[in-house]
Structures are given as structure tokens and as C-alpha cells.
Design an enzyme around this catalytic site. Structure first.
Site, PDB file in Angstrom:
ATOM      1  N   ASP A  13       1.273  -1.318   0.422  1.00 18.83           N
ATOM      2  CA  ASP A  13      -0.321  -0.198   0.266  1.00 18.83           C
ATOM      3  C   ASP A  13       0.135   1.738   0.310  1.00 18.83           C
ATOM      4  O   ASP A  13       0.239   2.252   0.987  1.00 18.83           O
ATOM      5  CB  ASP A  13      -1.088   0.016   1.443  1.00 18.83           C
ATOM      6  N   LYS A  16       1.900   2.053  -4.869  1.00 21.13           N
ATOM      7  CA  LYS A  16       3.091   1.754  -6.623  1.00 21.13           C
ATOM      8  C   LYS A  16       2.317   1.866  -7.813  1.00 21.13           C
ATOM      9  O   LYS A  16       3.255   2.349  -8.632  1.00 21.13           O
ATOM     10  CB  LYS A  16       3.265  -0.094  -6.046  1.00 21.13           C
ATOM     11  N   GLY A  40      -3.842  -4.536  -4.661  1.00 17.85           N
ATOM     12  CA  GLY A  40      -4.765  -3.243  -5.001  1.00 17.85           C
ATOM     13  C   GLY A  40      -4.311  -2.804  -5.337  1.00 17.85           C
ATOM     14  O   GLY A  40      -3.934  -1.688  -4.594  1.00 17.85           O
ATOM     15  N   HIS A  41      -4.090  -1.914  -6.898  1.00 14.67           N
ATOM     16  CA  HIS A  41      -3.268  -0.790  -7.270  1.00 14.67           C
ATOM     17  C   HIS A  41      -4.932  -0.377  -8.160  1.00 14.67           C
ATOM     18  O   HIS A  41      -5.854  -0.410  -8.323  1.00 14.67           O
ATOM     19  CB  HIS A  41      -2.751  -0.985  -8.107  1.00 14.67           C
ATOM     20  N   GLN A 225       2.158  -6.226  -2.740  1.00 16.84           N
ATOM     21  CA  GLN A 225       2.718  -6.260  -1.101  1.00 16.84           C
ATOM     22  C   GLN A 225       3.303  -5.453  -1.275  1.00 16.84           C
ATOM     23  O   GLN A 225       3.701  -4.673  -1.857  1.00 16.84           O
ATOM     24  CB  GLN A 225       2.976  -7.531  -1.332  1.00 16.84           C
TER      25      GLN A 225
HETATM   26  P1  IMP Z   1      -2.529 -12.886   2.453  1.00 18.07           P
HETATM   27  O1  IMP Z   1      -1.780 -12.351   1.380  1.00 18.07           O
HETATM   28  O2  IMP Z   1      -3.601 -12.445   1.628  1.00 18.07           O
HETATM   29  O3  IMP Z   1      -2.150 -14.113   2.914  1.00 18.07           O
HETATM   30  O4  IMP Z   1      -2.251 -12.135   3.720  1.00 18.07           O
HETATM   31  C1  IMP Z   1      -0.913 -11.627   4.721  1.00 18.07           C
HETATM   32  C2  IMP Z   1      -0.328 -10.410   5.215  1.00 18.07           C
HETATM   33  O5  IMP Z   1      -0.686  -9.701   4.364  1.00 18.07           O
HETATM   34  C3  IMP Z   1      -1.877  -9.725   5.539  1.00 18.07           C
HETATM   35  O6  IMP Z   1      -1.408  -9.118   7.002  1.00 18.07           O
HETATM   36  C4  IMP Z   1      -2.516  -8.927   4.702  1.00 18.07           C
HETATM   37  O7  IMP Z   1      -2.695  -7.848   5.215  1.00 18.07           O
HETATM   38  C5  IMP Z   1      -1.039  -8.955   4.177  1.00 18.07           C
HETATM   39  N1  IMP Z   1      -1.252  -8.319   2.842  1.00 18.07           N
HETATM   40  C6  IMP Z   1      -1.601  -8.541   1.425  1.00 18.07           C
HETATM   41  N2  IMP Z   1      -1.514  -7.855   0.461  1.00 18.07           N
HETATM   42  C7  IMP Z   1      -1.616  -6.845   0.535  1.00 18.07           C
HETATM   43  C8  IMP Z   1      -1.187  -5.855   0.053  1.00 18.07           C
HETATM   44  O8  IMP Z   1      -1.529  -5.799  -1.384  1.00 18.07           O
HETATM   45  N3  IMP Z   1      -1.747  -4.685   0.822  1.00 18.07           N
HETATM   46  C9  IMP Z   1      -1.146  -4.736   1.504  1.00 18.07           C
HETATM   47  N4  IMP Z   1      -0.792  -6.202   2.822  1.00 18.07           N
HETATM   48  C10 IMP Z   1      -1.430  -6.423   2.613  1.00 18.07           C
END
Ligand code: IMP
Length: 429
Positions: A13, A16, A40-41, A225
């Protein structure tokens, strides 16, 4: 022309999408290399806002070709819905513009159900996943029982493999978690249709990318991420299950080590995180609410994928130095500097206190953060609104000093500064 890699330098977040949007104007190919629709971009073009979860953000530029790399896990329902939305907005999507790696893995409703069941079972120790099935899909991959995109090319084998997978998931759901089994027939019927729709897009993208590089074209690898969510290098176990860091771009696209040129680290002017896990510079109360925003604007600190309010805090330079090292970041893009306007003073974490010791590095990496206390340097704030400023010289002295302090403490230049959500609200140095 080379491969440039954009990575998140924090917990995701960082904005990017904005930076990728800017840089992809100069790229021939835009590529996602890891993760799935947990990302989510938000991309704003004029009065249109796109929320892209799987397609590379640079696809909004009509001249680009978009690749979805083998390092990704792809929910076909999300991808097809996204293609539909983007088409409705007037952007051409066809099999010449989008290529999906034959070796990317599919996310199924089985993975979604397991993600939810595992989070429930973790109780207070939950990770706070996005519940998009990401962890279980990568588990299937590593377990060598996943469904790769290429399986779609043979419909009978694909549906037989899917049926076996759902049977296995149902066994786990019932035996381990006491959860309801999934209805196999419905999933198979839906995936038959998804398969038919996605088949034309599937191919060997590594060869395509290598050929493009050899021909002097430019590829922009779009990280999702962030560094601190990296499975190996993040705040384990509060991480995602992929490799969002820069080396992941090579593995996740099938490119050789020598391919990469610039690594652009995107860093927010403060720090945010969604989900659980340590956060040494976290703020509470009024100041946190002020940095987070109310949620009324796209730009406020609420998750693009889940809508969850983000945790917020001061910029952490110990973690930023770590991100520079792990990714080999060559330049930084600093986002949301405008949000800091109006603060009398701004804090930057420069060292940590662990017991009686002061340290500038992480003894055992960020998984060990729970024990640290941030030590801050306080700098002057500024009152001016930055959203209309387009040049470095136009920034108030205190804002320039803030940026220079970051450069000085991490040893990497800040080349891009964003001062608002619009494409034009950017300062390039
Ligand atoms: P998962 O990727 O859904 O398994 O989540 C694992 C961790 O990564 C959690 O803390 C999510 O909130 C975080 N996370 C996954 N994708 C994103 C992203 O695109 N932005 C911010 N946090 C993310």
C-alpha cells in the site's frame, strides 16, 4: 532496454500503482510477478479510477503488453471480472495484449475456504490475511499438488485435477476444521467456463520477455505487497506467502539474473500496515486518525482489497535501510508527502532500542521486531499545501529537508515525489 523493477519498500500500500502508472508510460511490457488478488492497485486517470488486483497497472496505457508471471496465483473469477471492467472503461484487452504464464497457479474456492478456516483456527494468533486464498494456493504449489494455468489447455485433465483437488480440500475442511464441504459440481461447472475464457491467454511468457529485452524493449516489473510482507524477508509469520521483493521478479517472470537494471523502491512518507504483526512506529489516537483520513477519499488509508482501516505510524528508516539492502533499491519514489502538511513537527525512526542497547540494524531481521522500541529524530514540519507543487524548488524548505534527511539516512536518492492522487500530481527530479 532493460528490466526495471518497482517494489514496495514497506508493508504494501505504498502507492505503487501511481508510480507504476508514471513509469509504464515509457515501458513496452508491464508485468506482475508475484502474489494474486490480495493486491489492490488504485490508478486514477482523469476522472476515472481503476482498482486493479491482478492485471498489471500499466495496462491502462494502450501501447503496453501485460504479462501475468509464473510467480502469481490467479483467481480466474477475479481476473475475468477485472478484464470485463477494464474493457467497459474503453481499454482494449485481447490475447495479444495480455499473456498469462502457463506456470502461474490457479486459486480455487477450495483455497478460499482453507484460508478462512485456517484464520479462524489461529484465533488470537491470526495473520489477518486478505482471505483471498493466497497462502493455501502457494501451499498447493509448494506441495506440488497445485493447478497450473497450463492444465486448462486440456479440459478433461483440468477438470479431473480440479475434482481431485476439491475432494482433498473437503477432506481437510471436514477432518481438520469441522467445516462444511464444498459442492464440487458447482465449482467444476464454473471452472469449465473460466477455462474456456482464459485458454487463449495462456503461454510461455519468459521466452516472450527475454525476446523483448534482447530487442531493446523495456519491461516494467510491477511489485505487489511489500518487502516486509516477503515470505523470507518480512515480519514472519505476519507475511504473505510469496516473494514480492525484487529478486522475485526474476524468478516470477522466468528471467536471468543479469536482466535487471533499476530497482525503484516505493515508500510512503509515513508508514502503514494492514493485518496483524509488529509495527514499531505505530501511532494511535488523533494523529493516527489525521494520517489515515476518513475513508471518504480513494487516497485515504483503507485497504483497496478489503476496505480495512490501515494501521499508521511514523516513517521507519531502519526498516527502509533494510528494504534498500534486500531489494538492491537504486532509487526511491516517495508518496503522499502532501499528507504531512500542517504537522508542526514530524518524527522519523532512526534507531531502535532493544533493552539497554541502541541499534541501527535488525539483529535477526524484521521477524524480531516485537522486542524493539523506536528512537526518533524530530524534524520541522510545514504548513503549505503541496498538492499544486510540481517542482523540487517549489517545495517548502522544511519539506525538502524531510526528503533530504531520508536520502541521507538510507543512502539512496529520492527521484519521484507524489503530492496527490492524480497522474499529474508528481515531482520528478
Ligand atoms: P495474504 O497475502 O492474504 O495471505 O495476507 C497476509 C498478510 O499480508 C496480511 O497481513 C495482509 O493484510 C497482508 N497483505 C497481503 N496483500 C497485501 C497488499 O496488497 N497490501 C497490503 N497488505 C497486504
Amino acid at each position: 532496454m532493460p528490466l526495471d523493477i518497482v517494489v514496495g519498500a514497506q508493508w504494501g500500500d505504498e502507492g505503487k500503482g501511481r508510480v507504476i502508472d508514471l513509469l509504464s508510460g515509457r515501458a513496452n511490457i508491464v508485468a506482475r510477478y508475484s502474489g494474486g488478488d490480495n493486491a489492490g492497485h488504485t490508478v486514477t486517470v482523469g476522472d476515472r479510477t481503476f482498482k486493479l488486483h491482478l492485471l498489471p497497472s500499466g495496462i491502462v496505457h494502450p501501447h503496453t503488453i501485460g504479462l501475468l508471471g509464473n510467480g502469481m496465483v490467479i483467481n480466474p473469477a477475479t481476473l475475468l471480472e477485472e478484464i470485463k471492467q477494464v474493457r467497459e472503461a474503453g481499454i482494449e484487452i485481447n490475447q495479444d495484449r495480455i499473456r498469462i504464464s502457463h506456470a502461474a497457479h490457479l486459486i480455487t474456492p477450495g483455497h478460499l475456504a482453507l484460508d478462512a478456516a485456517r484464520e479462524e483456527a489461529r484465533g488470537a494468533g491470526k495473520i489477518g490475511t486478505t482471505r483471498r486464498g493466497i497462502g493455501p494456493a502457494y501451499t498447493s504449489k509448494v506441495n506440488r499438488s497445485g493447478l497450473r494455468m497450463e492444465s486448462i489447455l486440456d479440459p478433461d485433465l483440468f477438470l479431473a485435477a480440479l475434482s481431485a483437488h476439491i475432494g482433498d480440500v473437503n477432506h481437510q475442511l471436514e477432518a481438520l476444521y469441522g467445516a462444511e464441504p464444498l459442492k464440487s459440481e458447482e465449482i467444476i461447472a464454473a471452472y469449465r467456463v473460466y477455462g474456456d475464457q482464459l485458454r487463449p491467454y495462456i503461454g510461455e511468457i519468459g521466452a516472450l520477455a527475454a525476446k523483448a529485452l534482447a530487442a531493446g524493449e523495456k519491461i516494467l516489473a510491477e511489485g505487489a505487497q511489500g518487502t516486509l510482507l516477503d515470505l523470507d524477508h518480512g515480519t514472519y509469520p505476519y507475511v504473505t506467502s510469496s516473494t514480492p521483493t525484487a529478486p522475485g521478479a526474476l524468478v516470477g517472470l522466468g528471467l536471468g539474473v543479469g536482466s535487471a537494471d533499476q530497482v525503484i523502491g516505493v515508500v510512503k512518507a509515513f508508514q502503514t500496515r494492514v493485518g496483524e504483526g509488529p509495527f514499531p512506529t505505530e501511532l494511535e489516537g488523533e494523529l493516527a486518525a489525521r494520517l489515515r483520513g476518513t475513508g471518504e477519499n480513494e487516497w485515504d488509508e483503507f485497504g483497496t482489497t478489503t476496505g480495512r482501516p490501515r494501521r499508521v505510524g511514523w516513517l521507519d528508516l531502519i526498516l527502509l535501510r533494510y528494504a534498500v539492502r534486500i531489494n538492491g533499491i537504486s532509487e526511491l519514489a516517495l508518496t503522499k508527502l502532501d499528507i504531512l502538511s500542517g504537522l508542526r513537527t514530524i518524527k522519523l525512526a532512526t534507531t531502535y532500542r532493544i533493552g539497554t542497547e541502541i541499534t541501527e540494524t535488525l539483529p535477526l531481521g524484521p521477524a524480531d521486531l516485537a522486542a524493539v522500541q523506536a528512537v526518533y529524530e524530530e524534524v520541522e514540519g510545514w504548513s503549505e499545501d503541496l498538492t499544486g507543487i510540481r517542482s523540487w524548488e517549489g517545495l517548502p524548505q522544511a519539506a525538502r529537508d524531510y526528503v533530504s534527511t531520508i536520502e541521507d539516512r538510507v543512502g539512496v536518492p529520492v527521484k519521484i515525489i507524489s503530492v496527490g492522487p492524480e497522474r499529474s500530481q508528481v515531482i520528478q527530479r
